[in-house]
Design a protein around this motif. Structure first.
Motif, PDB file in Angstrom:
ATOM      1  N   GLN A 178      -9.164   3.508  -7.472  1.00 24.52           N
ATOM      2  CA  GLN A 178      -9.851   2.588  -6.464  1.00 24.52           C
ATOM      3  C   GLN A 178      -8.923   2.246  -5.478  1.00 24.52           C
ATOM      4  OE1 GLN A 178     -11.560  -0.581  -9.014  1.00 24.52           O
ATOM      5  NE2 GLN A 178     -13.474   0.641  -9.169  1.00 24.52           N
ATOM      6  N   GLU A 179      -9.377   1.545  -4.494  1.00 22.82           N
ATOM      7  CA  GLU A 179      -8.497   1.278  -3.391  1.00 22.82           C
ATOM      8  C   GLU A 179      -7.152   0.480  -3.492  1.00 22.82           C
ATOM      9  OE1 GLU A 179      -8.794  -0.816   1.180  1.00 22.82           O
ATOM     10  OE2 GLU A 179     -10.489   0.034   0.059  1.00 22.82           O
ATOM     11  N   GLU A 180      -7.456  -0.565  -4.419  1.00 26.49           N
ATOM     12  CA  GLU A 180      -6.462  -1.408  -4.770  1.00 26.49           C
ATOM     13  C   GLU A 180      -6.177  -1.442  -6.359  1.00 26.49           C
ATOM     14  OE1 GLU A 180      -6.665  -5.350  -3.087  1.00 26.49           O
ATOM     15  OE2 GLU A 180      -6.239  -4.320  -1.029  1.00 26.49           O
ATOM     16  N   GLU A 181      -6.398  -0.380  -7.064  1.00 26.34           N
ATOM     17  CA  GLU A 181      -6.350  -0.270  -8.398  1.00 26.34           C
ATOM     18  C   GLU A 181      -6.394   1.137  -8.860  1.00 26.34           C
ATOM     19  OE1 GLU A 181      -8.853  -1.142 -12.214  1.00 26.34           O
ATOM     20  OE2 GLU A 181      -8.647  -3.155 -11.185  1.00 26.34           O
ATOM     21  N   ILE A 182      -5.307   1.335  -9.710  1.00 32.17           N
ATOM     22  CA  ILE A 182      -5.173   2.868 -10.171  1.00 32.17           C
ATOM     23  C   ILE A 182      -4.980   2.594 -11.661  1.00 32.17           C
ATOM     24  CG2 ILE A 182      -3.999   4.897 -10.142  1.00 32.17           C
ATOM     25  CD1 ILE A 182      -2.685   4.185  -7.571  1.00 32.17           C
ATOM     26  N   LEU A 183      -5.753   3.281 -12.731  1.00 31.71           N
ATOM     27  CA  LEU A 183      -5.662   3.144 -13.925  1.00 31.71           C
ATOM     28  C   LEU A 183      -4.957   4.432 -14.366  1.00 31.71           C
ATOM     29  CD1 LEU A 183      -5.990   1.615 -16.820  1.00 31.71           C
ATOM     30  CD2 LEU A 183      -8.092   2.757 -16.873  1.00 31.71           C
ATOM     31  N   LEU A 184      -4.067   4.394 -15.387  1.00 28.77           N
ATOM     32  CA  LEU A 184      -3.287   5.603 -15.946  1.00 28.77           C
ATOM     33  C   LEU A 184      -3.500   5.534 -17.450  1.00 28.77           C
ATOM     34  CD1 LEU A 184      -2.210   5.723 -12.955  1.00 28.77           C
ATOM     35  CD2 LEU A 184      -0.029   6.114 -14.019  1.00 28.77           C
ATOM     36  N   GLU A 185      -3.581   6.694 -17.896  1.00 23.97           N
ATOM     37  CA  GLU A 185      -3.718   6.880 -19.508  1.00 23.97           C
ATOM     38  C   GLU A 185      -2.778   7.923 -19.746  1.00 23.97           C
ATOM     39  OE1 GLU A 185      -7.701   6.995 -21.142  1.00 23.97           O
ATOM     40  OE2 GLU A 185      -8.426   5.530 -19.978  1.00 23.97           O
ATOM     41  N   ASP A 228       0.963  -1.137   0.114  1.00 20.67           N
ATOM     42  CA  ASP A 228      -0.001  -0.261   0.059  1.00 20.67           C
ATOM     43  C   ASP A 228       0.935   1.362  -0.145  1.00 20.67           C
ATOM     44  OD1 ASP A 228      -2.508  -1.463   0.229  1.00 20.67           O
ATOM     45  OD2 ASP A 228      -2.371  -1.858   2.271  1.00 20.67           O
ATOM     46  N   TYR A 229       0.237   2.289  -0.458  1.00 22.39           N
ATOM     47  CA  TYR A 229       0.998   3.636  -0.296  1.00 22.39           C
ATOM     48  C   TYR A 229       0.094   4.553   0.673  1.00 22.39           C
ATOM     49  CZ  TYR A 229      -2.723   4.783  -3.565  1.00 22.39           C
ATOM     50  OH  TYR A 229      -4.076   4.848  -4.101  1.00 22.39           O
ATOM     51  N   ASN A 230       0.497   5.310   1.352  1.00 20.47           N
ATOM     52  CA  ASN A 230      -0.183   6.296   2.169  1.00 20.47           C
ATOM     53  C   ASN A 230      -1.078   7.406   1.423  1.00 20.47           C
ATOM     54  OD1 ASN A 230       0.200   4.891   4.630  1.00 20.47           O
ATOM     55  ND2 ASN A 230       2.261   5.953   4.952  1.00 20.47           N
ATOM     56  N   THR A 231      -0.110   8.047   0.509  1.00 23.16           N
ATOM     57  CA  THR A 231      -0.855   9.190  -0.219  1.00 23.16           C
ATOM     58  C   THR A 231      -0.094   9.178  -1.549  1.00 23.16           C
ATOM     59  OG1 THR A 231      -1.170  11.491   0.028  1.00 23.16           O
ATOM     60  CG2 THR A 231       0.816  10.777   1.040  1.00 23.16           C
ATOM     61  N   ILE A 276       6.708   3.294  -2.632  1.00 21.62           N
ATOM     62  CA  ILE A 276       5.811   2.706  -3.373  1.00 21.62           C
ATOM     63  C   ILE A 276       5.137   3.969  -4.163  1.00 21.62           C
ATOM     64  CG2 ILE A 276       3.430   1.770  -3.405  1.00 21.62           C
ATOM     65  CD1 ILE A 276       5.837  -0.311  -3.627  1.00 21.62           C
ATOM     66  N   ALA A 277       4.577   4.962  -3.328  1.00 20.66           N
ATOM     67  CA  ALA A 277       4.084   6.023  -3.906  1.00 20.66           C
ATOM     68  C   ALA A 277       5.124   6.854  -4.880  1.00 20.66           C
ATOM     69  CB  ALA A 277       3.869   7.019  -2.651  1.00 20.66           C
ATOM     70  N   VAL A 278       6.288   6.795  -4.666  1.00 32.59           N
ATOM     71  CA  VAL A 278       7.155   7.499  -5.867  1.00 32.59           C
ATOM     72  C   VAL A 278       7.037   6.891  -7.190  1.00 32.59           C
ATOM     73  CG1 VAL A 278       9.546   8.161  -6.372  1.00 32.59           C
ATOM     74  CG2 VAL A 278       8.727   8.383  -3.848  1.00 32.59           C
ATOM     75  N   LYS A 324      -0.269  -8.374  -2.369  1.00 36.80           N
ATOM     76  CA  LYS A 324       0.460  -8.279  -1.311  1.00 36.80           C
ATOM     77  C   LYS A 324       1.325  -9.911  -1.122  1.00 36.80           C
ATOM     78  CE  LYS A 324      -1.635  -4.738   1.271  1.00 36.80           C
ATOM     79  NZ  LYS A 324      -2.331  -4.326   2.474  1.00 36.80           N
ATOM     80  N   ASP A 325       0.322 -10.828  -1.629  1.00 40.29           N
ATOM     81  CA  ASP A 325       0.829 -12.343  -1.311  1.00 40.29           C
ATOM     82  C   ASP A 325       1.463 -12.596  -2.548  1.00 40.29           C
ATOM     83  OD1 ASP A 325       1.182 -15.264  -1.211  1.00 40.29           O
ATOM     84  OD2 ASP A 325      -0.911 -15.286   0.028  1.00 40.29           O
ATOM     85  N   PHE A 326       2.854 -13.037  -2.497  1.00 39.22           N
ATOM     86  CA  PHE A 326       3.711 -13.227  -3.548  1.00 39.22           C
ATOM     87  C   PHE A 326       3.424 -14.475  -4.136  1.00 39.22           C
ATOM     88  CE2 PHE A 326       5.543  -9.232  -2.172  1.00 39.22           C
ATOM     89  CZ  PHE A 326       5.778  -8.652  -3.092  1.00 39.22           C
TER      90      PHE A 326
END
Length: 526
Positions: A210-217, A37-40, A50-52, A239-241
């Motif tokens: 969304q909480e566990e999905e970010i779509l970029l275009e 996860d990322y915080n912001t 991760i956020a970077v 998170k579960d590898f």
């Protein structure tokens, strides 16, 4: 009858067209598993790398790194250095995702925000090399005294307190991206929270959050949009590898960090990107603990561990033994600091005889016959195995009993910050390409444990290093500071980790930034 056949054919053609479109959409989208996860996604308030990764896709600062790691223009088309002043000319076609032109004041406003103590940006000190930045942060001068000026809409001047070897690298990171004042003030506390509260200026823009999905275009308003070849990136969080391995097998993920479970298979299929990320893993001693104040005890714990066995039999992922703090990924004056100051002889590990002698001397000095310490670590599969290995090393070789506590990442962080531990399996990742990104981690002006190690001398050295331009003298001072941490057993370095990433072989020319771990898609294509 013919009429029915005709309509059936029409429907079939539409179905084929739909399948073709879905197939094309899938091929155009890179599915990238962030792994945690990322915080912001506020670029100025990031707290983890991760956020970077996401922020570097949707924002851009004055400079960026090219495919060979050299500085090149981002929002700035050119810059020149005049003493302690850096003067940037902004691109005429640099725009926000709402079509507005990016102007010099967007950087002035952004830098003032990062350095405002009320904003509480965790990495605000990255901008402290700017003239009066630290004084402004500490409330000693007003914002107008800050060494950042908009000469005009296209010209930005940054004045530094002193020559800073790594400052241009800071200008490639999200902490230094611009901010549109009008847009921010219309949202303020809601900025970069919901989709409507973002304004982008990087190669991509978020179209679904969304909480566990970010779509970029692809951001068509980006100045270099025509050269961005990957149209879409979908960031997901798994998170579960072991589950990740299944998702890769089912072709549901194109890129992801992977753990050792299937490394041999990925290597054989030539779909593995492996690189050192500069991250050091170490045992962090609570120097406020009445027993661990004893340097002999700390040294005994450190040198008794067999690091070669650790990385070969426990890690099994390509990690390498660490006997220092600073990774060989860090550039020094000679481009590779570690080559000038090799660390292999800093101390001898798996030295059971010396460790036992020191341990017995420590017990005598402490006035006890036996010890029991707490070992804290994260609760991921690799960390649990590692802390159990360390426990056995201490028990079988020293007779030192320990109690293990494995907790989620955020709880480990909380316990470490509050001092609720004896020894913790900890890690530190550099945020920029300079030794100070490590050394600053242990520079604390809190007057605690001053008699436990040469803290005052260390703090003074790190301050001095921050004011010296890149030179052999600077590297020598860096080594002096590093040796204090090692020789006085402030911490016990264990290994430098690697990142093992699965990558769909159809995706070419993704550039990995080893220091930050960022995957740069600027030059990537299918």
């Amino acid at each position: 009858m013919k009429k029915n056949i005709f309509f059936t054919l029409i429907i079939f053609v539409f179905l084929l067209a739909g399948c073709s479109k879905n197939s094309k959409d899938n091929k155009e989208t890179v599915v990238f598993n962030l792994g945690s996860d990322y915080n912001t996604l506020d670029p100025h308030l990031f707290t983890e790398m991760i956020a970077v990764q996401v922020d570097s896709s949707i924002y851009e600062g004055l400079l960026r790194l090219d495919e060979k790691g050299n500085y090149t223009g981002g929002v700035a088309k050119s810059f020149k250095e005049n003493g302690n002043k850096l003067i940037f000319k902004l691109r005429d076609n640099a725009k926000w995702s709402n079509g507005q032109k990016i102007v010099a004041n967007d950087f002035v406003f952004a830098f003032k925000r990062v350095l405002n103590p009320k904003v509480a940006a965790q990495f605000s000190e990255m901008l402290f090399p700017i003239k009066n930045a630290e004084k402004y942060y500490n409330g000693k001068v007003g914002a107008d005294a800050l060494g950042v000026k908009a000469i005009d809409d296209e010209t930005l001047e940054i004045e530094l307190e002193y020559p800073t070897a790594y400052f241009k690298y800071i200008l490639t990171l999200p902490i230094s991206v611009p901010l549109n004042q009008k847009f921010y003030e219309s949202r303020e506390n809601k900025y970069a929270v919901k989709l409507d509260d973002f304004l982008f200026n990087g190669p991509y823009k978020i179209t679904k959050l969304q909480e566990e999905e970010i779509l970029l275009e692809k951001n068509e308003d980006y100045w270099n949009a025509k050269n961005i070849k990957i149209p879409k990136i979908k960031y997901v969080i798994s998170k579960d590898f072991r589950v990740v391995d299944d998702l890769i097998k089912n072709k549901e993920i194109d890129m992801s960090r992977v753990e050792p479970y299937s490394l041999s298979k990925y290597k054989k299929n030539k779909v593995l990107d492996t690189y050192f990320n500069g991250r050091v893993w170490y045992l962090d001693f609570n120097l406020s603990n009445k027993y661990l104040k004893n340097s002999k005890l700390r040294k005994a714990i450190s040198i008794v561990i067999d690091r070669k066995k650790y990385v070969n039999e426990i890690k099994k992922d390509g990690s390498i033994v660490a006997k220092s703090i600073i990774s060989n990924e860090i550039s020094g004056y000679s481009k590779k600091y570690r080559e000038s100051y090799p660390d292999k002889d800093y101390f001898k590990d798996n030295d059971i005889k010396t460790a036992k002698k020191l341990y017995l001397e420590a017990l005598k000095e402490l006035g006890v016959n036996r010890l029991r310490l707490r070992l804290l670590s994260g609760n991921s599969d690799p960390e649990v195995k590692e802390i159990q290995f360390i426990q056995e090393e201490l028990r079988t070789k020293l007779g030192l009993e320990t109690d293990i506590s494995t907790v989620p990442f955020k709880e480990r962080l909380s316990k470490t910050r509050s001092g609720d531990y004896d020894t913790v399996l900890n890690t530190w990742s550099p945020k920029y390409d300079d030794a100070l990104s490590y050394l600053d981690r242990w520079k604390k002006d809190d007057n605690l444990n001053m008699n436990v190690w040469s803290k005052a001398k260390y703090n003074a050295l790190v301050t001095e290093i921050s004011k010296i331009p890149s030179s052999k003298e600077r590297d020598k001072k860096i080594n002096e500071a590093e040796r204090i941490l090692i020789d006085e057993n402030v911490i016990s370095p264990l290994y430098f980790s690697v990142e093992n990433h699965y990558r769909n072989p159809k995706i070419k020319d993704v550039v990995r930034r080893s220091v930050t771990g960022i995957a740069d898609f600027t030059y990537a294509h299918f």
